[in-house]
Write an enzyme that holds these catalytic residues in place. Structure first.
Site, short mmCIF file in Angstrom:
data_model
loop_
_atom_site.label_atom_id
_atom_site.label_comp_id
_atom_site.label_asym_id
_atom_site.label_seq_id
_atom_site.Cartn_x
_atom_site.Cartn_y
_atom_site.Cartn_z
N SER A 227 38.82 38.66 45.67
CA SER A 227 39.66 38.08 46.72
C SER A 227 41.13 38.26 46.36
O SER A 227 41.48 39.10 45.51
CB SER A 227 39.32 36.60 46.92
OG SER A 227 39.95 36.09 48.08
N ASN A 228 42.01 37.50 46.97
CA ASN A 228 43.45 37.57 46.70
C ASN A 228 44.03 36.17 46.89
O ASN A 228 43.35 35.28 47.40
CB ASN A 228 44.12 38.61 47.61
CG ASN A 228 43.90 38.28 49.07
OD1 ASN A 228 44.38 37.26 49.55
ND2 ASN A 228 43.14 39.12 49.77
#
Ligand code: C5P
Length: 433
Positions: A227-228
């Site tokens: 993810s980020n």
């Protein structure tokens, strides 16, 4: 306006209402007059509990008006002042604007000099709300703001921060210098004919809006993902601002901790594939804003069970090879099926060659606007309450906005969205405009 001082020669009405932030009105009068404006202050009776008319009268060098019907024999013949003031001014600024005054302005109540002048004014009206966070979020307040926008009133959103109640939230009046700068920009845009008041066409009433927001998570196995650091703040601010302007907003959101903005329909998704499916379902919206930080790659074969360190044959070398596949580009897909009259807005989060990269995305994804922001800059990008962006338009426009709260950036983005045929030149409405 070409003058350095920004407000030289302008005539401003400043309406002050009964919020604790009324104390900032003194500095606001000074900021306006220092920038070259003539200022006439109007106060509600409650505002006079927080700051005296004497203070504001001295700073503005004009008698402050409170009562619509002043007592005493000298009152004879002066009751039409509100009409003349409304013709005299270039802009009427209400700062701070309480929930009560917003409600009165939205419903045309004129029980004070301030509200009567607002009702008869031919000049544009800017309100700067200030109140407690929960009052700001209350559906009644949001409904009143929507009504005001539909009537062409400009709104400078309150800032997020510490409030008089001791709570933290959105509701703080922006600093006087920021309000003065906003007023100068507004007046110069009106001078250029670029932006006048909010007309009903500039609102999103009757328009469907799709916003994507937040990160996506791409599972490696049931307990791990790629993810980020996106928190969704910018997308949620856009969804909130679009709903406040009367749009029917669908928010397709990756995992965030944010509350759904009032009036917004939210669809929760986790992966890029899920976001793609939900966004395509609502992809025919009049306005699409893709603010999500979609993971570009996902593990090609996510494991159905937690991957065991010991079982990994590559583990001896201390390496694991994870095969990734590209996720679908949602915005590009929406661009490919873009229909006439539809407006598409995308984001470009860049660390280098920002302008060139954003321009190429604008073209490639068939966008009307792209919002360029920088991941490696303090107070911009992921996980901050503020952002500094440059808006690039399909028509070649390049607008660098100063660093500001994401709510305000959202407003500035929506201000620039034009639906075909809904943006003709506006006739001047009379003296003082
Ligand atoms: O190409 P890039 O990822 O930089 O483009 C960013 C823009 O495209 C953003 O508006 C983002 O929300 C959108 N996007 C998307 N689907 C993807 C990747 C990006 O909608 N898979």
């Amino acid at each position: 306006m070409t003058d350095d001082q920004g407000l030289q020669g302008t005539r401003l009405l400043l309406g002050v209402t009964g919020s604790i932030a009324a104390y900032k009105a003194a500095e606001l009068v000074r900021a306006f007059t220092k920038a070259g404006a003539e200022v006439q202050v109007l106060m509600t009776r409650d505002a006079a509990r927080f700051i005296t008319p004497l203070t504001l009268g001295t700073l503005s060098e004009r008698e402050v008006l409170v009562e619509i019907f002043p007592d005493g024999p000298a009152a004879g013949g002066s009751w039409t002042k509100h009409v003349h003031l409304g013709l005299w001014a270039d802009l009427f600024v209400v700062a701070p604007a309480t929930a009560t005054t917003l409600s009165k302005l939205a419903h045309g109540v004129c029980d004070s000099m301030l509200t009567a002048t607002a009702l008869s004014a031919r000049c544009p009206l800017l309100v700067c709300p200030a109140m407690d966070h929960d009052m700001w979020l209350h559906p009644a307040t949001q409904r009143n703001l929507r009504l005001l926008r539909e009537d062409g009133v400009r709104i400078l959103d309150p800032e997020h921060g510490e409030l008089a109640s001791g709570l933290i939230g959105q509701g703080r009046l922006p600093e006087p210098d920021a309000i003065a700068a906003h007023v100068a920009t507004l007046l110069s845009e009106m001078d250029d004919g670029e932006v006048e008041e909010h007309t009903p066409e500039q609102t999103l009433t009757g328009k469907s809006v799709l916003v994507t927001a937040g990160p996506t998570r791409e599972p490696i196995d049931p307990v791990r993902f790629i993810s980020n650091p996106s928190t969704g703040t910018m997308g949620y601010a856009l969804a909130a601002a679009a709903a406040e302007r009367g749009g029917a907003v669908t928010l397709v959101s990756g995992p965030t901790t944010l509350a759904t903005p009032p009036g917004v329909t939210r669809i929760d998704v986790t992966t890029a594939d899920e976001m793609y499916a939900a966004a395509m379902q609502h992809g025919g919206a009049d306005l699409v804003i893709a603010a999500a930080a979609v993971a570009d790659y996902a593990p090609a074969e996510p494991s159905a069970h937690k991957r065991k360190k010991e079982a990994d044959p590559a583990n001896e070398a201390g390496e694991v090879v994870l095969r990734l596949r590209r996720t679908p580009d949602i915005l590009a897909a929406l661009g490919a099926q873009k229909r006439k009259g539809q407006q598409l807005v995308g984001f470009a989060l860049e660390t280098q060659d920002g302008l060139a990269n954003a321009q190429s995305k604008l073209q490639r994804k068939r966008l009307d606007w792209i919002v360029l922001n920088y991941a490696n800059e303090d107070g911009a990008g992921f996980g901050t309450g503020t952002n500094r962006v440059t808006l690039l338009g399909r028509d070649g426009a390049e607008v660098a906005l100063p660093k500001a709260e994401k709510g305000r950036i959202a407003g500035a983005i929506l201000d620039r969205v034009r639906f075909q045929g809904a943006w003709g030149p506006k006739e001047k409405q009379g003296p003082g405009v």
